[in-house]
Design a protein around this motif. Structure first.
Motif, mmCIF file in Angstrom:
data_model
loop_
_atom_site.group_PDB
_atom_site.id
_atom_site.type_symbol
_atom_site.label_atom_id
_atom_site.label_comp_id
_atom_site.label_asym_id
_atom_site.label_seq_id
_atom_site.Cartn_x
_atom_site.Cartn_y
_atom_site.Cartn_z
ATOM 1 N N VAL A 49 7.079 5.513 -28.664
ATOM 2 C CA VAL A 49 5.756 5.868 -29.169
ATOM 3 C C VAL A 49 4.752 5.597 -28.059
ATOM 4 C CG1 VAL A 49 3.979 5.255 -30.868
ATOM 5 C CG2 VAL A 49 6.387 5.305 -31.548
ATOM 6 N N ASP A 50 3.765 6.473 -27.933
ATOM 7 C CA ASP A 50 2.704 6.278 -26.945
ATOM 8 C C ASP A 50 1.352 6.293 -27.650
ATOM 9 O OD1 ASP A 50 1.471 5.949 -24.466
ATOM 10 O OD2 ASP A 50 1.405 8.101 -24.086
ATOM 11 N N HIS A 51 0.707 5.136 -27.698
ATOM 12 C CA HIS A 51 -0.610 4.987 -28.328
ATOM 13 C C HIS A 51 -0.640 5.578 -29.737
ATOM 14 C CE1 HIS A 51 -1.448 4.414 -24.037
ATOM 15 N NE2 HIS A 51 -2.306 3.512 -24.487
ATOM 16 N N GLY A 52 0.370 5.244 -30.533
ATOM 17 C CA GLY A 52 0.425 5.660 -31.935
ATOM 18 C C GLY A 52 1.000 7.043 -32.170
ATOM 19 N N THR A 53 1.335 7.763 -31.127
ATOM 20 C CA THR A 53 1.883 9.110 -31.264
ATOM 21 C C THR A 53 3.358 9.102 -30.886
ATOM 22 O OG1 THR A 53 -0.250 10.078 -30.681
ATOM 23 C CG2 THR A 53 1.670 11.505 -30.479
ATOM 24 N N PRO A 54 4.231 9.667 -31.741
ATOM 25 C CA PRO A 54 5.651 9.735 -31.374
ATOM 26 C C PRO A 54 5.811 10.432 -30.020
ATOM 27 C CG PRO A 54 5.353 10.375 -33.652
ATOM 28 C CD PRO A 54 3.978 10.254 -33.056
ATOM 29 N N ALA A 55 6.594 9.820 -29.127
ATOM 30 C CA ALA A 55 6.797 10.375 -27.785
ATOM 31 C C ALA A 55 8.156 11.058 -27.677
ATOM 32 C CB ALA A 55 6.667 9.277 -26.736
ATOM 33 N N SER A 56 9.239 10.338 -27.962
ATOM 34 C CA SER A 56 10.571 10.933 -27.884
ATOM 35 C C SER A 56 11.592 10.031 -28.544
ATOM 36 C CB SER A 56 10.984 11.198 -26.424
ATOM 37 O OG SER A 56 11.092 9.981 -25.715
ATOM 38 N N THR A 57 12.726 10.624 -28.838
ATOM 39 C CA THR A 57 13.911 9.894 -29.271
ATOM 40 C C THR A 57 14.968 10.147 -28.214
ATOM 41 O OG1 THR A 57 13.382 10.183 -31.603
ATOM 42 C CG2 THR A 57 15.683 9.664 -31.064
ATOM 43 N N ARG A 58 15.629 9.068 -27.797
ATOM 44 C CA ARG A 58 16.655 9.188 -26.761
ATOM 45 C C ARG A 58 17.928 8.498 -27.234
ATOM 46 N NH1 ARG A 58 13.419 9.327 -21.465
ATOM 47 N NH2 ARG A 58 11.442 10.131 -22.215
ATOM 48 N N GLU A 71 22.169 11.172 -21.619
ATOM 49 C CA GLU A 71 20.964 10.931 -22.410
ATOM 50 C C GLU A 71 20.661 12.214 -23.162
ATOM 51 O OE1 GLU A 71 16.410 9.434 -21.662
ATOM 52 O OE2 GLU A 71 17.229 10.915 -20.272
ATOM 53 N N SER A 72 20.598 12.121 -24.489
ATOM 54 C CA SER A 72 20.141 13.229 -25.323
ATOM 55 C C SER A 72 18.702 12.895 -25.680
ATOM 56 C CB SER A 72 20.991 13.354 -26.585
ATOM 57 O OG SER A 72 22.340 13.586 -26.230
ATOM 58 N N LYS A 73 17.783 13.733 -25.251
ATOM 59 C CA LYS A 73 16.342 13.456 -25.397
ATOM 60 C C LYS A 73 15.729 14.519 -26.303
ATOM 61 C CE LYS A 73 12.193 13.215 -22.480
ATOM 62 N NZ LYS A 73 11.711 13.314 -21.096
ATOM 63 N N ALA A 74 15.040 14.059 -27.351
ATOM 64 C CA ALA A 74 14.359 14.969 -28.279
ATOM 65 C C ALA A 74 12.876 14.628 -28.281
ATOM 66 C CB ALA A 74 14.940 14.810 -29.685
ATOM 67 N N PHE A 75 12.039 15.659 -28.100
ATOM 68 C CA PHE A 75 10.591 15.465 -28.095
ATOM 69 C C PHE A 75 9.927 16.792 -28.433
ATOM 70 C CE2 PHE A 75 11.942 16.689 -23.920
ATOM 71 C CZ PHE A 75 10.926 17.452 -23.363
ATOM 72 N N PHE A 76 8.595 16.787 -28.479
ATOM 73 C CA PHE A 76 7.855 18.002 -28.787
ATOM 74 C C PHE A 76 7.041 18.434 -27.579
ATOM 75 C CE2 PHE A 76 8.680 16.013 -32.828
ATOM 76 C CZ PHE A 76 9.147 17.082 -33.579
ATOM 77 N N GLY A 77 7.043 19.749 -27.317
ATOM 78 C CA GLY A 77 6.252 20.306 -26.233
ATOM 79 C C GLY A 77 4.783 20.354 -26.623
ATOM 80 N N GLN A 78 3.934 20.692 -25.679
ATOM 81 C CA GLN A 78 2.500 20.774 -25.946
ATOM 82 C C GLN A 78 2.170 21.824 -26.991
ATOM 83 O OE1 GLN A 78 0.632 21.236 -22.117
ATOM 84 N NE2 GLN A 78 0.804 19.053 -21.670
ATOM 85 N N ASP A 79 3.067 22.796 -27.165
ATOM 86 C CA ASP A 79 2.866 23.830 -28.178
ATOM 87 C C ASP A 79 3.386 23.413 -29.557
ATOM 88 O OD1 ASP A 79 5.587 23.895 -27.749
ATOM 89 O OD2 ASP A 79 5.670 26.001 -27.155
ATOM 90 N N GLY A 80 3.899 22.173 -29.657
ATOM 91 C CA GLY A 80 4.395 21.662 -30.938
ATOM 92 C C GLY A 80 5.835 22.011 -31.241
ATOM 93 N N LYS A 81 6.489 22.758 -30.369
ATOM 94 C CA LYS A 81 7.879 23.145 -30.598
ATOM 95 C C LYS A 81 8.804 22.019 -30.150
ATOM 96 C CE LYS A 81 7.101 28.064 -30.241
ATOM 97 N NZ LYS A 81 7.362 29.280 -29.476
ATOM 98 N N PRO A 82 9.893 21.795 -30.901
ATOM 99 C CA PRO A 82 10.846 20.752 -30.503
ATOM 100 C C PRO A 82 11.625 21.155 -29.259
ATOM 101 C CG PRO A 82 11.654 21.930 -32.429
ATOM 102 C CD PRO A 82 10.276 22.466 -32.140
ATOM 103 N N ILE A 83 11.886 20.156 -28.425
ATOM 104 C CA ILE A 83 12.649 20.362 -27.197
ATOM 105 C C ILE A 83 13.796 19.357 -27.180
ATOM 106 C CG2 ILE A 83 12.597 20.264 -24.667
ATOM 107 C CD1 ILE A 83 9.558 20.871 -24.893
#
Length: 162
Positions: free
Chosen positions: A118-127, A140-152
């Protein structure tokens, strides 16, 4: 009838109880040690790739795990992240300057570490870090959201640093 009611109530209570959280013994974990990325294999444009990424995992005792990340970005600036946290999922602080200030960890198996950032209260990633049977390769399997809100989803490969 009263005994039957108590037996049924006990059975329902046991089924509704969450499973106990257990963590693998960190001392036995093949995750312990230093790991580096072959940055040429990162799934991103070459100009955006860091110069180097090294992770270090250590058993901190008492069911706690120490993690250190050191990333040298494309321009040569160094970013770090350090934490010593329990392996029971309890959130705790990360120090450094790498895009996360809170994490929680669990180790469902000796060769698997799950990390939520988490970064300053906002979910950052799951690894999810998984060590291969040869104990020299880690994924490392990394899951996060792009700036457009789509999952990566990204898969990143590490090798053990002697």
């Amino acid at each position: 009838m009263k005994r039957m009611f108590i037996a049924c109530l006990a059975a329902i209570a046991l089924q509704g109880s969450p499973a106990p959280v257990t963590a693998a013994t960190p001392a036995a974990s093949p995750l312990a040690g230093r790991w580096a990325i072959d940055v040429a294999t990162l799934p991103m444009p070459a100009a955006q790739r860091p110069r180097s990424v090294v992770l270090e995992f250590k058993d901190a005792g008492d069911g706690r795990w120490t993690t250190r990340a050191e990333i040298v970005d494309p321009k040569g600036a160094t970013m770090t992240a350090d934490s010593t946290l329990p392996l029971d999922g309890t959130p705790g602080p990360i120090t450094g300057n790498y895009g996360a200030d809170v994490a929680s960890l669990s180790m469902p198996a000796p060769n698997v570490l799950v990390m939520q950032l988490v970064d300053h209260g906002t979910p950052a990633s799951t690894r999810i870090y998984t060590v291969a049977g040869d104990r020299n390769r880690m994924t490392e399997s990394k899951a996060f959201f792009g700036q457009d809100g789509k999952p990566i989803l990204m898969t990143i490969h590490f090798t053990r640093v002697p």
